[in-house]
Design a protein around this motif. Structure first.
Motif, PDB file in Angstrom:
ATOM      1  N   LEU A  51       0.844  -1.195   0.000  1.00 18.65           N
ATOM      2  CA  LEU A  51       0.000   0.000   0.000  1.00 18.65           C
ATOM      3  C   LEU A  51       0.878   1.242   0.000  1.00 18.65           C
ATOM      4  O   LEU A  51       1.765   1.398   0.847  1.00 18.65           O
ATOM      5  N   TYR A  52       0.638   2.128  -0.963  1.00 16.93           N
ATOM      6  CA  TYR A  52       1.377   3.383  -1.076  1.00 16.93           C
ATOM      7  C   TYR A  52       0.407   4.563  -1.057  1.00 16.93           C
ATOM      8  O   TYR A  52      -0.751   4.431  -1.476  1.00 16.93           O
ATOM      9  N   GLU A 102      10.799   2.968  -0.070  1.00 18.33           N
ATOM     10  CA  GLU A 102      10.022   3.710   0.923  1.00 18.33           C
ATOM     11  C   GLU A 102       9.435   4.996   0.340  1.00 18.33           C
ATOM     12  O   GLU A 102       8.353   5.417   0.725  1.00 18.33           O
ATOM     13  N   LYS A 103      10.163   5.597  -0.588  1.00 21.33           N
ATOM     14  CA  LYS A 103       9.703   6.870  -1.158  1.00 21.33           C
ATOM     15  C   LYS A 103      10.198   7.011  -2.589  1.00 21.33           C
ATOM     16  O   LYS A 103      11.343   6.723  -2.896  1.00 21.33           O
ATOM     17  N   LEU A 104       9.282   7.436  -3.462  1.00 23.52           N
ATOM     18  CA  LEU A 104       9.643   7.685  -4.859  1.00 23.52           C
ATOM     19  C   LEU A 104       9.044   9.018  -5.269  1.00 23.52           C
ATOM     20  O   LEU A 104       7.844   9.252  -5.091  1.00 23.52           O
ATOM     21  N   ILE A 105       9.855   9.910  -5.790  1.00 20.12           N
ATOM     22  CA  ILE A 105       9.388  11.219  -6.256  1.00 20.12           C
ATOM     23  C   ILE A 105       9.788  11.372  -7.717  1.00 20.12           C
ATOM     24  O   ILE A 105      10.944  11.138  -8.069  1.00 20.12           O
ATOM     25  N   LEU A 116       5.228   8.668  -4.449  1.00 19.53           N
ATOM     26  CA  LEU A 116       4.683   7.463  -3.821  1.00 19.53           C
ATOM     27  C   LEU A 116       5.389   7.230  -2.496  1.00 19.53           C
ATOM     28  O   LEU A 116       6.626   7.154  -2.447  1.00 19.53           O
ATOM     29  N   LEU A 117       4.616   7.134  -1.412  1.00 17.92           N
ATOM     30  CA  LEU A 117       5.160   6.929  -0.070  1.00 17.92           C
ATOM     31  C   LEU A 117       4.621   5.607   0.465  1.00 17.92           C
ATOM     32  O   LEU A 117       3.403   5.405   0.536  1.00 17.92           O
ATOM     33  N   PHE A 118       5.508   4.711   0.854  1.00 23.17           N
ATOM     34  CA  PHE A 118       5.078   3.396   1.343  1.00 23.17           C
ATOM     35  C   PHE A 118       4.358   3.530   2.684  1.00 23.17           C
ATOM     36  O   PHE A 118       4.812   4.244   3.581  1.00 23.17           O
ATOM     37  N   VAL A 119       3.224   2.816   2.824  1.00 24.68           N
ATOM     38  CA  VAL A 119       2.428   2.856   4.059  1.00 24.68           C
ATOM     39  C   VAL A 119       2.545   1.532   4.817  1.00 24.68           C
ATOM     40  O   VAL A 119       2.989   1.493   5.962  1.00 24.68           O
ATOM     41  N   LYS A 120       2.148   0.426   4.162  1.00 23.40           N
ATOM     42  CA  LYS A 120       2.193  -0.889   4.801  1.00 23.40           C
ATOM     43  C   LYS A 120       1.828  -1.953   3.765  1.00 23.40           C
ATOM     44  O   LYS A 120       1.564  -1.632   2.601  1.00 23.40           O
ATOM     45  N   ARG A 121       1.785  -3.203   4.208  1.00 26.00           N
ATOM     46  CA  ARG A 121       1.349  -4.286   3.327  1.00 26.00           C
ATOM     47  C   ARG A 121      -0.113  -4.603   3.602  1.00 26.00           C
ATOM     48  O   ARG A 121      -0.578  -4.519   4.746  1.00 26.00           O
TER      49      ARG A 121
END
Length: 333
Positions: A51-52, A102-105, A116-121
């Motif tokens: 989840l992102y 963890e983070k993609l800009i 995109l910021l990682f939240v959890k699975r």
């Protein structure tokens, strides 16, 4: 004689008073920061998908600019719970079938941006309809809008526009599972829903005026480009709120082969389909079941800030429609 004449005036179809037309000129989306959307949703923990949080500007949720970039990173499954406005700054959740960090800009073309910021699975791929709703922050440009606790649930130009005619034509062709074609047909369904809702709103305005004995509420036509809507207009806020609550108890069928077209609303839908040369069988061939959609929805969490107006709408409701309702009643003479 005077009493008989007064009764005849009360029983006249009050909404047939010439409808006033307003051209929507409010600067709603001059900049992405004029229209900010935060998705409201919650998802359980799981192991199958990642989840992102997707933050984007001047891009559709499923824009090739985003999708193709993710494909180059090895992502095969990209899921989301709702499409967000292109000309806006939006925050929503998406699911990916692989971890991309963890983070993609990513910044590319002028004005286009996503992160995109990682939240959890989570256990499942996100699909349309999973979310609860959206919180909006709309720049009010110092307009002293009188807010209402309910909004008409019309579809707006994001769903309509040129897609409507294309969708009607496709209904007569061989069924296809291509996403774009289904989207175009959904646009035609939305168009028929809007036209049906307009007629119901006009009739309910007439009924309301009959009850109170004077034309306290009038229908107003708001034109925005090639799209228009019919709104109830009144200087009496209490009367307008009462009518909107009544409208929220009505469900309009989104036409499909499984919805029941019962009178009087069903008669309106049937006539509209007939004019377009479309039948229920066409929807059955495409396996489009249809649905029911409330005519008005409750607006929650309303708060005015120095620069913006904040409010929450349930999933599927358009913030642009709510702003048009506020705008036309401010403009109503």
């Amino acid at each position: 004689m005077a009493i008989r004449e007064a009764r005849r005036n009360i029983e006249a179809p009050l909404y047939e008073i010439p409808m006033e037309t307003y051209r929507f000129d409010f600067p709603l989306k001059v900049s992405p920061f004029d229209f900010i959307v935060h998705e409201v949703a919650s998802y359980p923990d799981g192991d199958n998908y990642f989840l992102y949080k997707l933050i984007k500007r001047n891009l559709n949720t499923n824009d090739p600019y985003i999708v193709n970039y993710l494909k180059r990173l090895g992502v095969k499954e990209f899921g989301y719970a709702g499409l967000k406005d292109r000309y806006a700054l939006t925050v929503q959740h998406v699911s990916l079938d692989r971890f991309i960090g963890e983070k993609l800009i990513h910044r590319g073309e002028i004005g286009k941006y996503f992160a995109l910021l990682f939240v959890k699975r989570i256990p499942f791929k996100l699909r349309t309809g999973f979310l609860k709703g959206n919180r909006f922050f709309i720049r009010h440009h110092n307009r002293l809008f009188t807010t209402f606790g309910y909004s008409l649930n019309y579809y707006d130009s994001q769903r309509l526009g040129k897609n409507v005619a294309r969708g009607r034509r496709l209904l007569k062709e061989e069924p296809s599972k291509k996403w774009e074609r289904i989207f175009w047909i959904n646009s035609y369904q939305s168009f028929i829903w809007n036209l049906t809702a307009f007629e119901v709103v006009k009739r309910k305005i007439e009924e309301f005026n009959r009850r109170v004995g004077i034309p306290i509420i009038r229908p107003c036509k708001v034109v925005d480009g090639k799209v228009y809507h019919i709104f109830p207009c009144s200087k009496d806020r209490r009367a307008l709120e009462t009518l909107l609550v009544e409208l929220s108890k009505i469900r309009i069928p989104l036409v499909g082969y499984k919805v029941k077209l019962e009178p009087p609303v069903g008669e309106i839908v049937t006539e509209l389909l007939k004019r377009g040369g479309v039948s229920i069988e066409d929807f059955k061939r495409w396996r489009l079941k249809g649905d029911y959609r409330p005519l008005a929805v409750e607006v929650k969490d309303i708060k005015r800030y120095p620069l913006s107006l904040r409010f929450f709408l349930p999933k599927g409701a358009f913030a642009t429609v709510y702003i048009k309702l506020l705008w036309v009643n401010e403009s109503f003479a």
